[in-house]
Scaffold this motif. Sequence first.
Motif, PDB file in Angstrom:
ATOM      1  N   CYS A  19     -65.176  -0.633  60.554  1.00 18.09           N
ATOM      2  CA  CYS A  19     -63.815  -0.462  60.064  1.00 18.09           C
ATOM      3  C   CYS A  19     -63.234   0.896  60.442  1.00 18.09           C
ATOM      4  CB  CYS A  19     -63.791  -0.620  58.546  1.00 18.09           C
ATOM      5  SG  CYS A  19     -62.126  -0.530  57.846  1.00 18.09           S
ATOM      6  N   TYR A  20     -61.977   0.876  60.896  1.00 12.34           N
ATOM      7  CA  TYR A  20     -61.299   2.110  61.286  1.00 12.34           C
ATOM      8  C   TYR A  20     -60.726   2.859  60.086  1.00 12.34           C
ATOM      9  CZ  TYR A  20     -57.367  -1.187  61.071  1.00 12.34           C
ATOM     10  OH  TYR A  20     -56.476  -2.144  60.669  1.00 12.34           O
ATOM     11  N   ASN A 243     -53.215   2.259  64.342  1.00  9.34           N
ATOM     12  CA  ASN A 243     -54.063   1.736  63.285  1.00  9.34           C
ATOM     13  C   ASN A 243     -55.506   2.217  63.380  1.00  9.34           C
ATOM     14  OD1 ASN A 243     -55.053   0.199  65.377  1.00  9.34           O
ATOM     15  ND2 ASN A 243     -54.671  -1.773  64.415  1.00  9.34           N
ATOM     16  N   LYS A 244     -55.787   3.086  64.342  1.00  5.89           N
ATOM     17  CA  LYS A 244     -57.096   3.733  64.411  1.00  5.89           C
ATOM     18  C   LYS A 244     -57.033   5.127  63.794  1.00  5.89           C
ATOM     19  CE  LYS A 244     -57.878   1.393  68.795  1.00  5.89           C
ATOM     20  NZ  LYS A 244     -57.905   1.577  70.254  1.00  5.89           N
ATOM     21  N   GLY A 245     -55.864   5.519  63.331  1.00  2.00           N
ATOM     22  CA  GLY A 245     -55.683   6.884  62.857  1.00  2.00           C
ATOM     23  C   GLY A 245     -55.115   6.966  61.462  1.00  2.00           C
ATOM     24  N   TYR A 246     -55.802   6.351  60.498  1.00  2.00           N
ATOM     25  CA  TYR A 246     -55.284   6.301  59.142  1.00  2.00           C
ATOM     26  C   TYR A 246     -55.712   7.452  58.251  1.00  2.00           C
ATOM     27  CZ  TYR A 246     -53.044   1.722  59.085  1.00  2.00           C
ATOM     28  OH  TYR A 246     -52.183   0.684  59.269  1.00  2.00           O
ATOM     29  N   SER A 247     -56.537   8.364  58.744  1.00  2.00           N
ATOM     30  CA  SER A 247     -56.937   9.472  57.882  1.00  2.00           C
ATOM     31  C   SER A 247     -55.734  10.364  57.615  1.00  2.00           C
ATOM     32  CB  SER A 247     -58.073  10.273  58.522  1.00  2.00           C
ATOM     33  OG  SER A 247     -57.690  10.772  59.775  1.00  2.00           O
ATOM     34  N   ALA A 248     -55.786  11.097  56.516  1.00  2.00           N
ATOM     35  CA  ALA A 248     -54.620  11.869  56.071  1.00  2.00           C
ATOM     36  C   ALA A 248     -54.126  12.840  57.138  1.00  2.00           C
ATOM     37  CB  ALA A 248     -54.967  12.618  54.784  1.00  2.00           C
TER      38      ALA A 248
END
Length: 356
Positions: A19-20, A243-248
């Motif tokens: 999971c990304y 959608n691979k870059g959901y970190s804050a």
Amino acid sequence: MLNIFFAVNRSCNLRCRYCYLPLERRSGDDTLDAETALTDVLAKAEREGMAIGNVHLHGAEPGLLAPESLGRMATMIHLRSGRLVGLQSNGTMIDGEWLDRLETAMPSRGILKVGITLDGPKPIHEIMRGRSFDRAWAGLQELNRRGYQTYVLSCVGGHTVKRLDAYATWVEEMIAQRQFLFFQLLSGPHGMTAEQQLRFADWLYDSCQVWRCLGFQAGLCSLAGNGCFWLELGADGKAYSCNKGYSAELAFADWRDSSLAEVIAARRSLYAGHAVDPACAGCRAWDLCQGGCPLERSEVHANDCALRLRLFDRLRADGQDLGAFIAANRHLAAAYYARARSLDAVSRRFDANRKP
């Protein structure tokens, strides 16, 4: 024309190994008001004079939202765009009752196309996605039975190539059933080794399945290197790199506080300065990846470099022009989605199956 991937929530009922989503975004207590957020995005676009193009609803897992809410959201988008609305799901929440509720909030089944993630036959799928195959498969079958446009997104990694014969048989069976599917290559610890990339590339080429691989379809971000573009807006008000870059730290803007024009401008230059292996600039296959996805690079070159080079060399050995091949892929992939351009005809066909 505004094309949007809209993340409706940050919760999921699965815990897929690849999971990304970062752990802090996998909460089971999701209080986002996705309908209001989408209403705000569409209203903002209208105020700014932007036409709505393709919109895809996804999550984490959109199937966790009330289906009536998803139906209203799909209807809202369709009325603005006149196009099919995309919904990407793991499929495990979808059954007859769920779809009955969804359809109460839509004018027609024909406004929605649904992607289900299936990573191969059950033994392969469940290596990464847990005990979810039977529910996902049942959801896909129910969608097909009701006449929805569907496609399968199949994530491929090292574990897949270790069982390539079984996977290839499954792909042939899916095609025989006239099920549309794409291949998404995994990266990081679950991606393929260089040797596995060569084996998978040879299978793609020999089985004439290269066009199904998302890295080889014209117009996609994976062909653009640092110039990639993917407008990912969240119901939380944030704009993410993709959608691979959901970190804050990868939320580069707040679409509630900024104009959409400002968000788009910021996204276009987001990866301009990311490092690319200097050797890539002289690579024979540079036009095939331009250094690869900036979020997935391994030691500053594309994580699927060996696969791309093998396919490039096999194309060249057969006298094929790379640019022409990618352009042809656009037509093959677009054949499925072309029906979105004649939505009235699609709606009439699907309405024949619509429940009263």
